[in-house]
Design a protein around this motif. Sequence first.
Motif, PDB file in Angstrom:
ATOM      1  N   VAL A  15       0.702  -1.118   0.000  1.00  0.00           N
ATOM      2  CA  VAL A  15       0.014   0.020   0.004  1.00  0.00           C
ATOM      3  C   VAL A  15       1.026   1.221   0.106  1.00  0.00           C
ATOM      4  CG1 VAL A  15      -1.654   1.466   1.426  1.00  0.00           C
ATOM      5  CG2 VAL A  15      -1.960  -1.089   1.244  1.00  0.00           C
ATOM      6  N   LEU A  16       1.865   1.142   0.720  1.00  0.00           N
ATOM      7  CA  LEU A  16       2.671   2.327   0.972  1.00  0.00           C
ATOM      8  C   LEU A  16       3.623   2.564  -0.390  1.00  0.00           C
ATOM      9  CD1 LEU A  16       4.336   4.588   2.631  1.00  0.00           C
ATOM     10  CD2 LEU A  16       5.807   2.850   3.368  1.00  0.00           C
ATOM     11  N   LEU A  18       2.787   1.587  -3.171  1.00  0.00           N
ATOM     12  CA  LEU A  18       1.889   1.909  -4.512  1.00  0.00           C
ATOM     13  C   LEU A  18       1.881   3.916  -4.376  1.00  0.00           C
ATOM     14  CD1 LEU A  18      -1.399  -0.018  -4.552  1.00  0.00           C
ATOM     15  CD2 LEU A  18       0.271   0.152  -6.214  1.00  0.00           C
ATOM     16  N   GLN A  19       1.690   4.163  -3.149  1.00  0.00           N
ATOM     17  CA  GLN A  19       1.561   5.730  -3.244  1.00  0.00           C
ATOM     18  C   GLN A  19       2.894   6.274  -3.811  1.00  0.00           C
ATOM     19  OE1 GLN A  19      -1.529   6.620  -2.374  1.00  0.00           O
ATOM     20  NE2 GLN A  19      -1.822   4.284  -1.975  1.00  0.00           N
ATOM     21  N   VAL A  20       3.893   5.478  -3.307  1.00  0.00           N
ATOM     22  CA  VAL A  20       5.203   6.051  -3.942  1.00  0.00           C
ATOM     23  C   VAL A  20       5.312   5.987  -5.469  1.00  0.00           C
ATOM     24  CG1 VAL A  20       7.863   5.816  -3.910  1.00  0.00           C
ATOM     25  CG2 VAL A  20       6.536   5.520  -1.785  1.00  0.00           C
ATOM     26  N   SER A  21       4.811   4.792  -5.812  1.00  0.00           N
ATOM     27  CA  SER A  21       4.916   4.516  -7.236  1.00  0.00           C
ATOM     28  C   SER A  21       4.120   5.623  -8.323  1.00  0.00           C
ATOM     29  CB  SER A  21       4.527   3.202  -7.476  1.00  0.00           C
ATOM     30  OG  SER A  21       3.189   2.877  -7.400  1.00  0.00           O
ATOM     31  N   ARG A  22       3.000   5.801  -7.642  1.00  0.00           N
ATOM     32  CA  ARG A  22       1.952   7.005  -8.403  1.00  0.00           C
ATOM     33  C   ARG A  22       2.678   8.132  -8.382  1.00  0.00           C
ATOM     34  NH1 ARG A  22      -3.846   6.584  -5.566  1.00  0.00           N
ATOM     35  NH2 ARG A  22      -4.025   8.065  -6.869  1.00  0.00           N
ATOM     36  N   ARG A  23       3.429   8.664  -7.452  1.00  0.00           N
ATOM     37  CA  ARG A  23       3.873   9.825  -7.295  1.00  0.00           C
ATOM     38  C   ARG A  23       5.231  10.019  -8.243  1.00  0.00           C
ATOM     39  NH1 ARG A  23       0.801   9.629  -3.362  1.00  0.00           N
ATOM     40  NH2 ARG A  23       0.004  11.057  -2.356  1.00  0.00           N
ATOM     41  N   TYR A  28       3.795  -0.094 -10.562  1.00  0.00           N
ATOM     42  CA  TYR A  28       3.987  -0.714  -9.411  1.00  0.00           C
ATOM     43  C   TYR A  28       4.595  -1.891  -9.034  1.00  0.00           C
ATOM     44  CZ  TYR A  28      -0.176  -3.685 -10.232  1.00  0.00           C
ATOM     45  OH  TYR A  28      -0.939  -4.863 -10.779  1.00  0.00           O
ATOM     46  N   ARG A 507      -4.520   6.814 -13.984  1.00  0.00           N
ATOM     47  CA  ARG A 507      -3.263   6.467 -12.923  1.00  0.00           C
ATOM     48  C   ARG A 507      -3.961   6.014 -11.690  1.00  0.00           C
ATOM     49  NH1 ARG A 507       0.290  11.847 -13.134  1.00  0.00           N
ATOM     50  NH2 ARG A 507      -1.575  12.591 -13.567  1.00  0.00           N
ATOM     51  N   GLN A 508      -4.843   6.362 -11.412  1.00  0.00           N
ATOM     52  CA  GLN A 508      -5.704   5.837 -10.071  1.00  0.00           C
ATOM     53  C   GLN A 508      -6.201   4.669  -9.897  1.00  0.00           C
ATOM     54  OE1 GLN A 508      -8.776   8.939  -9.085  1.00  0.00           O
ATOM     55  NE2 GLN A 508      -7.514  10.687  -9.046  1.00  0.00           N
ATOM     56  N   GLU A 511      -3.647  -0.206 -10.455  1.00  0.00           N
ATOM     57  CA  GLU A 511      -3.268  -1.223  -9.779  1.00  0.00           C
ATOM     58  C   GLU A 511      -4.064  -2.587 -10.786  1.00  0.00           C
ATOM     59  OE1 GLU A 511      -3.187   1.745  -6.770  1.00  0.00           O
ATOM     60  OE2 GLU A 511      -4.560   1.132  -8.419  1.00  0.00           O
TER      61      GLU A 511
END
Length: 512
Positions: A15-16, A18-23, A28, A507-508, A511
């Motif tokens: 989960v963490l 994923l937030q890094v990969s999106r930014r 992912y 991008r949202q 996953e």
Amino acid sequence: MRFFESLLVLLAAAVLLLQVSRRLKVPYPTMLAAAGVCFALVPGAPKISIEPHTALALFLAPVLVDAGFDFPIGDARKLWRPLFALAIVAVILSAGAVAWLGVTMAGLPIAAALVLGAIVAPPDAAAATAILTSVNLPRGSVAVLKGESLLNDASALLLFSAALAFQAQGGIDAALAVKLTLAAPGGVILGIVLARLLRLVNPFVTGTLGGTMAEFVTCFGAWIIAERLGLSAVLCLVAFAMTVARTAGLRTPPRMRIHTFAVWTSSVFLLNVLAFLLMGLQARTIVAGMPRERLMEAAAFAAAVVVCLIVVRMVWVLTYIRLSQLFPGLRGDAYPTPSLRHGVLVGWCGMRGLVTLATAFALPGDFPQRDLIVLTAFAVVLATLVVQGLTLSPLVHLLGLDGENGLDEELARIRADMASVALEALEGKTGAAADHWRYRFAAVPTQTPPRAGEMEIRRTLGLKAIRRQRERLEALRDTQSVGADAFLILQEELDFEEVSISREDERQIEES
């Protein structure tokens, strides 16, 4: 219990990540590969084994159905020439080159070398499309990559099955040859038949709590039936999903569709996490049991395989692009002639992922030099996800391919067409209700897309109004002025309304 605790830890880390990969605009799967390696280095991590055939069904079946449901049959028909070049020819060339390396460099038996080639040959376009959706590219290129990820799995697994049979029997007899020949068309026919049978059952379960569960049951059931009949389970599920998608649109309630998409997206992501976890643990066990000299040889061989796969794919894609420029019949007439820049991009989108991991799991425990093959497969996945995954977005900008893809114009044109049909249905109707819907449909943009500022103002005002409605609904719940059932219904209505006016960036949902 240790496995369950370990899985929870990795899911929390995922989960963490994923937030890094999106930014960072990083696919992912790249982050999951790194997490699997890090988890494998944790002292005391559990040792987990999984039955080979179970691994294939568990990891591949839901992923194939999810991807096949979203890939239209029309694109497959229009793009069959480039899809054949990538999903069949490229896989055979890659598998053959890796098999030659396995025999000459690692001393693998021919069958074992072919198995390794089949395992690492098919790229996984999920990682590529996760980053490609964040830039504007010609949709023909993206459609080819998505279609390739579906069909190359079938060709690679057929080659994988043939190599396993060759190893087990010491050769291929006439009966096995006939079986392999019928596997592909038989799988497609079976998938279509099962999808049409599902149409008879769907009216009884669609919109119910068991509806989504029935989708997973039929997904795994179709795989098992195809396997028992000796047919291509991959093509069976792809044909099954495409056929269901063509007939499910008007039969599926909107609420159920939104719920189903969310469940499948989460399930596919969970399977990716689990696969990278298990592969990391297997790699740790293999590395721990290898002498230092053998480990160095395995690392050198894995590096050679990675380079071989990248070079073979790039050379073949550029060769095909050049041939299609000289002979238009090789590409068909669905899309304009692709440039060499597009060829470089498609050639670089050769990241391996879940399919390679799953087929590596499926190797029998007593297979010759299984440790070297599994370790090489994991190294290929890790190296391609890191090297190609992290450089894909910069490459897009370097090649100057980050441009307009025509999506906004197509959306405006289709929306105007749909609105005109809806207005025709209201002709002759009078009253406040008809005026309400006539105003809504008349406000749909024309075929010329509205200016970006106008769309942004419209979206902002709509979201602001819905936000105020949500705040009011929450306040009514706090004062107990609305019951629980009414609250949930009204909240769902606001959710649907917000979805209808706000086109979320793809991008949202990376996953999926």
